[in-house]
Scaffold this active site. Sequence first.
Site, mmCIF file in Angstrom:
data_model
loop_
_atom_site.group_PDB
_atom_site.id
_atom_site.type_symbol
_atom_site.label_atom_id
_atom_site.label_comp_id
_atom_site.label_asym_id
_atom_site.label_seq_id
_atom_site.Cartn_x
_atom_site.Cartn_y
_atom_site.Cartn_z
ATOM 1 N N ASP A 103 0.739 -1.364 0.053
ATOM 2 C CA ASP A 103 0.040 0.055 -0.136
ATOM 3 C C ASP A 103 0.752 1.370 -0.229
ATOM 4 O OD1 ASP A 103 1.191 -0.340 2.474
ATOM 5 O OD2 ASP A 103 -0.884 -0.260 3.446
ATOM 6 N N ASP A 106 7.047 3.393 3.306
ATOM 7 C CA ASP A 106 7.325 4.650 4.326
ATOM 8 C C ASP A 106 8.917 4.470 4.626
ATOM 9 O OD1 ASP A 106 6.954 6.304 6.189
ATOM 10 O OD2 ASP A 106 5.834 5.128 7.716
ATOM 11 N N LYS A 134 6.026 7.668 0.609
ATOM 12 C CA LYS A 134 6.379 8.820 1.508
ATOM 13 C C LYS A 134 7.884 8.618 1.796
ATOM 14 C CE LYS A 134 3.293 8.439 5.058
ATOM 15 N NZ LYS A 134 3.088 8.277 6.460
ATOM 16 N N VAL A 156 -2.085 8.669 6.034
ATOM 17 C CA VAL A 156 -3.133 8.697 5.204
ATOM 18 C C VAL A 156 -3.826 7.325 5.441
ATOM 19 C CG1 VAL A 156 -2.025 10.154 3.367
ATOM 20 C CG2 VAL A 156 -1.616 7.635 3.456
ATOM 21 N N ASP A 162 -5.282 1.860 6.664
ATOM 22 C CA ASP A 162 -6.187 1.941 8.092
ATOM 23 C C ASP A 162 -5.226 3.006 9.104
ATOM 24 O OD1 ASP A 162 -3.833 0.372 8.850
ATOM 25 O OD2 ASP A 162 -4.936 -0.091 10.668
#
Length: 194
Positions: A103, A106, A134, A156, A162
Site C-alpha cells: 500500500d 514509508d 512517502k 493517510v 488504516d
Amino acid sequence: MTRKLPLNILFSAAQIRRRLDRLADEIARTSRTKELVAVAILKGSYVFLADLARLLSNRQIHLVVDFLGLSSYGPGTSSSGKIALRHDLSIPLKGKSVLLIDDILDSGLTLQYATALLKKRGARTVKTCVLLDKPSRRKTPLTADYVGFTVDDTFVVGYGLDYDNHYRHLPYIAAIPIEPSPVAARKPTTGIRR
Ligand code: IMP
Ligand code: MG
C-alpha cells in the site's frame, strides 16, 4: 473514537482510478513477461491489488496472486525495527517473475525484507509496486519500480490503508490529523501488518 476524526481527501476515487490505469499501462509496457506472480503484503494492499489485478488482466498480463503477512512491531509502543513473518507464501516462486505489491512505502524496511525473502525463495526477478510513496521517512535507500502517488509526511487512510484498523473501506485516500510520530507509535503493537 478514531472513526470521527475529520478527513482531508487527497485523492478521490476517480483520481485513483485514472492513476491506476496509467500504472497498469506502465507495468504492461515494461514487463518482460506476461506471466507474473503478484505478491501482496497484508493487509493494506488488498484494495489496490484487487483493482490493479483486473486492470492488468485487461492488458493481457496473467497473474497468479499470493500474500505475505508482515509485522514490524514488537511489544510496547516502539518498533523493534525488525520485520516478522506472520503469514507465508503458499506457492513456489522458483524462476518466477514477481510483482511485489504494497500500500505505502514509508521507512522501506518492509519492502526491503520482502524483496530479500522473495529472492531467497528463488524468484527470478522482483519488481516493487506501491500505491503511495512517502520518501521523507525512508530509513533505507530503497525506491519502488512503480509508484501510484507520492505523499508528504502525513498519515493517510482509505483505499486499504488504516488507522487503528479503521477506514480501510473508504473509496478515496485521505490525510488524517494525528500527530506525526515514529511509525510504531502510530500503530497497534502486534499483528499482521496494516
Ligand atoms: P515501512 O515502509 O516498512 O515503514 O512500512 C510501510 C507500512 O507501514 C505500510 O505497508 C503501511 O502498512 C504502514 N504505513 C506507513 N505509513 C502509513 C500511513 O500513512 N497510513 C497507513 N499505513 C501506513
Ligand atoms: Mg502495509
